[in-house]
Design a protein around this motif. Structure first.
Motif, PDB file in Angstrom:
ATOM      1  N   ALA A  72       0.686  -1.648  -0.018  1.00 44.56           N
ATOM      2  CA  ALA A  72       0.046  -0.052  -0.058  1.00 44.56           C
ATOM      3  C   ALA A  72       1.094   1.690   0.241  1.00 44.56           C
ATOM      4  N   PRO A  73       0.282   2.473  -0.411  1.00 41.12           N
ATOM      5  CA  PRO A  73       1.041   3.977  -0.412  1.00 41.12           C
ATOM      6  C   PRO A  73       1.816   3.993   0.716  1.00 41.12           C
ATOM      7  N   SER A  74       2.919   4.341   0.897  1.00 37.80           N
ATOM      8  CA  SER A  74       3.631   4.947   2.569  1.00 37.80           C
ATOM      9  C   SER A  74       2.895   6.694   2.448  1.00 37.80           C
ATOM     10  N   GLY A  75       2.563   6.762   1.912  1.00 36.64           N
ATOM     11  CA  GLY A  75       2.226   8.135   2.308  1.00 36.64           C
ATOM     12  C   GLY A  75       0.838   8.674   1.296  1.00 36.64           C
ATOM     13  N   ASP A  96      -7.122  15.506  10.510  1.00 36.47           N
ATOM     14  CA  ASP A  96      -6.724  14.656  11.328  1.00 36.47           C
ATOM     15  C   ASP A  96      -5.359  15.088  12.099  1.00 36.47           C
ATOM     16  N   ARG A  97      -4.372  15.137  11.193  1.00 38.36           N
ATOM     17  CA  ARG A  97      -2.860  15.044  11.653  1.00 38.36           C
ATOM     18  C   ARG A  97      -2.807  16.041  12.626  1.00 38.36           C
ATOM     19  N   SER A 126       3.440  10.597   6.353  1.00 37.07           N
ATOM     20  CA  SER A 126       3.858   9.091   6.147  1.00 37.07           C
ATOM     21  C   SER A 126       2.241   8.220   5.969  1.00 37.07           C
ATOM     22  N   ALA A 127       2.042   7.687   6.239  1.00 39.19           N
ATOM     23  CA  ALA A 127       1.106   6.281   6.623  1.00 39.19           C
ATOM     24  C   ALA A 127       1.236   5.242   7.447  1.00 39.19           C
ATOM     25  N   THR A 128       0.244   5.120   8.509  1.00 44.52           N
ATOM     26  CA  THR A 128       0.551   3.676   8.562  1.00 44.52           C
ATOM     27  C   THR A 128       0.677   2.253   8.224  1.00 44.52           C
ATOM     28  N   LYS A 129       1.611   1.287   8.612  1.00 42.25           N
ATOM     29  CA  LYS A 129       1.867   0.162   6.972  1.00 42.25           C
ATOM     30  C   LYS A 129       0.921  -0.116   7.333  1.00 42.25           C
ATOM     31  N   ALA A 130       0.452  -0.600   6.115  1.00 34.58           N
ATOM     32  CA  ALA A 130      -0.774  -1.744   6.469  1.00 34.58           C
ATOM     33  C   ALA A 130      -0.322  -2.832   6.271  1.00 34.58           C
TER      34      ALA A 130
END
Length: 569
Positions: free
Chosen positions: A21-24, A267-268, A295-299
């Motif tokens: 999945a996209p990392s960010g 939210d951030r 950056s997004a949480t690793k799914a």
């Protein structure tokens, strides 16, 4: 004795895998600045850009060393005196990323040059117009001479790359080497010296601020207030006299309101999590933009085996130069419904081509959701060999040139990245498979069955899509013979175990039935010996002119119980 043909050795096929999945995320909004704001942003960007380029030169001089020896703390302390601590941290981080990327590009270029040199050397070793095994010599002496010149040029480039790798000092052009070369060919680029200078100065501005968790709204250097959308930036130390806000800050006269993925951004920033901001100038349109990224949480995505075990459908896609061929497959690898063809005309400028690619990806996602698919299966294409050895292995003459141009026009990397990001937001999984033999085996085993069951025109690309989908499900591309009949009346009955045969383990066979055992109802035509009767029913003799009942006899016994041979009456 005729010489036996050697069996062709197929290359190893890599197993399918789920694309991460996209990392960010990255979003953009326009800054409608006035003249005063534009002057301040230009001064800040030029000041920081000049010091960042100097820091990059120092980082290149250090060479390829471990992280603890790259002297980042020393360089950051020097930059803090002319900017601020956070601006200095962003500049040193960008310099390190640029150096590491340049070294990776050198390694990739060396591998490509070696591959091209090896392929040309193989063909030069074969006389003109002849063939030695699978290697074909060049057509005439003129072509051979040109290839010898190209071989010398490639060797010279390889020597230069080897020298840069040995000295650990790559050549980096801040702003892009392509734009730098355009300066010497302004007439071909249809630009004036002033227009080129505007573009060159715009790409060399440095207005990047890394986020910081715990800072006000996730970034102290460039802060965006979620309440009113106001933007404030920290001015470097020599430009503090331009401040119009407390603590040496400058407040822009405009406001931003991110519309795309605004909820995630809110939210951030309301939770004071890190958000990076980049201020970019477009000299062609004369506009300024603000980019926000985080950056997004690793799914953890399901594997192809888990998707198949869950019984989900998959949408298989075969990408071509001018269209996308898609087909829906059930968990057993059977094509469901008619195949789909989506046009893909990537013409025009960069923004127009990107928009058409996004529209095609949107159509794929819509089809996958309407037909209840759990994911999309694509080929893991890169065309690495085509970029380096395409002239030697992908045909010659006008036909070969057209074919190489068509292959080069397929945006495989952009398509995969766009599909990965857009499918993830829609809850779909993207599975990548090895592209080996999908077109050949798909046309061999699946084009005719697809043509029999479909109401639309079926091409070899649709058959290749079926092969891609079956490989993504972990199944064989080849069909089991005799499962799906070609008769339309029988073809309507689909076999759920078409792709996988599940033999019974040892000791699980059904026990033999004896006479008198009640039937379970699974047979459509019962044998007369399955029922115990006192007086057997009369039989008819085949071939007799009339019906003649057999004389009554003793009770008939199943020969399976006595071990004796059955006697005919």
């Amino acid at each position: 004795m005729a010489r036996q043909r050697r069996k062709r050795v197929l290359r190893a096929i890599a197993p399918p895998f789920t694309v991460a999945a996209p990392s960010g995320a990255r979003i953009r909004d326009r800054l409608r600045v006035d003249v005063a704001d534009e002057q301040v942003l230009t001064l800040v960007g030029q000041h920081l850009g000049r010091h960042q380029r100097a820091d990059l030169a120092e980082r290149v001089a250090v060479g390829l060393v471990p992280v603890k020896d790259n002297r980042r703390a020393e360089r950051k302390k020097k930059l803090t005196a002319v900017s601020s601590s956070r601006w200095a941290g962003a500049m040193t981080r960008v310099s390190e990323d640029q150096y590491q990327l340049s070294m990776r590009c050198l390694y990739d270029e060396r591998a490509g040059l070696r591959r091209a040199i090896g392929q040309i050397a193989l063909r030069l070793a074969v006389p003109c117009g002849e063939r030695k095994g699978k290697v074909r010599g060049y057509q005439d002496r003129g072509e051979r001479f040109q290839k010898q010149r190209r071989l010398q040029a490639l060797k010279a480039r390889l020597a230069m790359v080897e020298q840069r790798i040995a000295t650990e000092r790559p050549s980096v052009v801040v702003g892009g080497r392509r734009l730098a070369k355009i300066r010497h060919n302004l007439a071909d680029a249809r630009l004036t010296a002033g227009e080129w200078r505007k573009r060159w100065d715009a790409v060399r501005l440095f207005l990047t601020a890394d986020g910081e968790s715990g800072a006000p709204h996730g970034n102290y250097t460039i802060t965006v207030d979620p309440a009113d959308g106001s933007v404030t930036i920290v001015l470097p130390e020599p430009l503090r006299h331009l401040a119009n806000a407390p603590r040496g800050r400058y407040r822009l006269a405009c406001a931003v309101s991110f519309h795309h993925r605004r909820a995630e951004w809110l939210d951030r920033v309301t939770a004071h999590q890190a958000v990076r901001y980049d201020i970019v100038r477009d000299p062609v349109r004369g506009r300024w933009y603000l980019d926000a990224s985080w950056s997004a949480t690793k799914a953890i995505l399901p594997s192809p085996q888990e998707i198949r075990a869950a019984g989900g459908r998959m949408l298989a896609v075969d990408m071509n130069a001018d269209h996308l061929a898609a087909c829906v497959l059930d968990p057993h690898g059977n094509p469901v419904g008619d195949p789909v063809t989506l046009p893909l005309e990537l013409t025009g400028d960069v923004s127009r081509r990107d928009g058409k690619l996004r529209a095609a990806v949107t159509s794929l996602i819509k089809i996958a959701r309407l037909r209840g698919c759990a994911g999309i299966v694509v080929e893991n294409l890169g065309f690495t060999d085509a970029r380096h050895t395409g002239r030697e292995t992908m045909g010659c003459g006008g036909r070969g040139k057209a074919f190489r141009r068509a292959v080069a026009g397929i945006p495989t990397a952009k398509f995969r990245e766009r599909l990965r990001g857009m499918a993830c937001h829609q809850g779909l999984v993207v599975v990548a498979v090895d592209p080996a033999y999908t077109s050949r085996w798909g046309a061999q085993h699946w084009r005719a069955p697809l043509d029999d069951q479909s109401t639309t025109t079926v091409t070899r690309h649709h058959a290749a899509a079926v092969a891609i989908g079956r490989r993504g499900l972990g199944q064989r591309i080849r069909r089991r013979p005799g499962v799906t009949a070609s008769d339309p009346r029988i073809g309507q009955r689909r076999a759920t175990g078409q792709t996988v045969s599940a033999p019974r383990s040892c000791g699980t066979t059904s026990s033999p039935r004896t006479t008198g055992t009640p039937h379970e109802g699974g047979k459509t035509c019962w044998s007369r010996s399955d029922q115990l009767v006192l007086s057997p029913a009369p039989r008819t003799v085949r071939g007799a002119p009339g019906v003649r009942p057999l004389p009554p006899g003793p009770e008939r016994v199943d020969p399976a119980d006595t071990g004796q041979q059955r006697q005919e009456w």
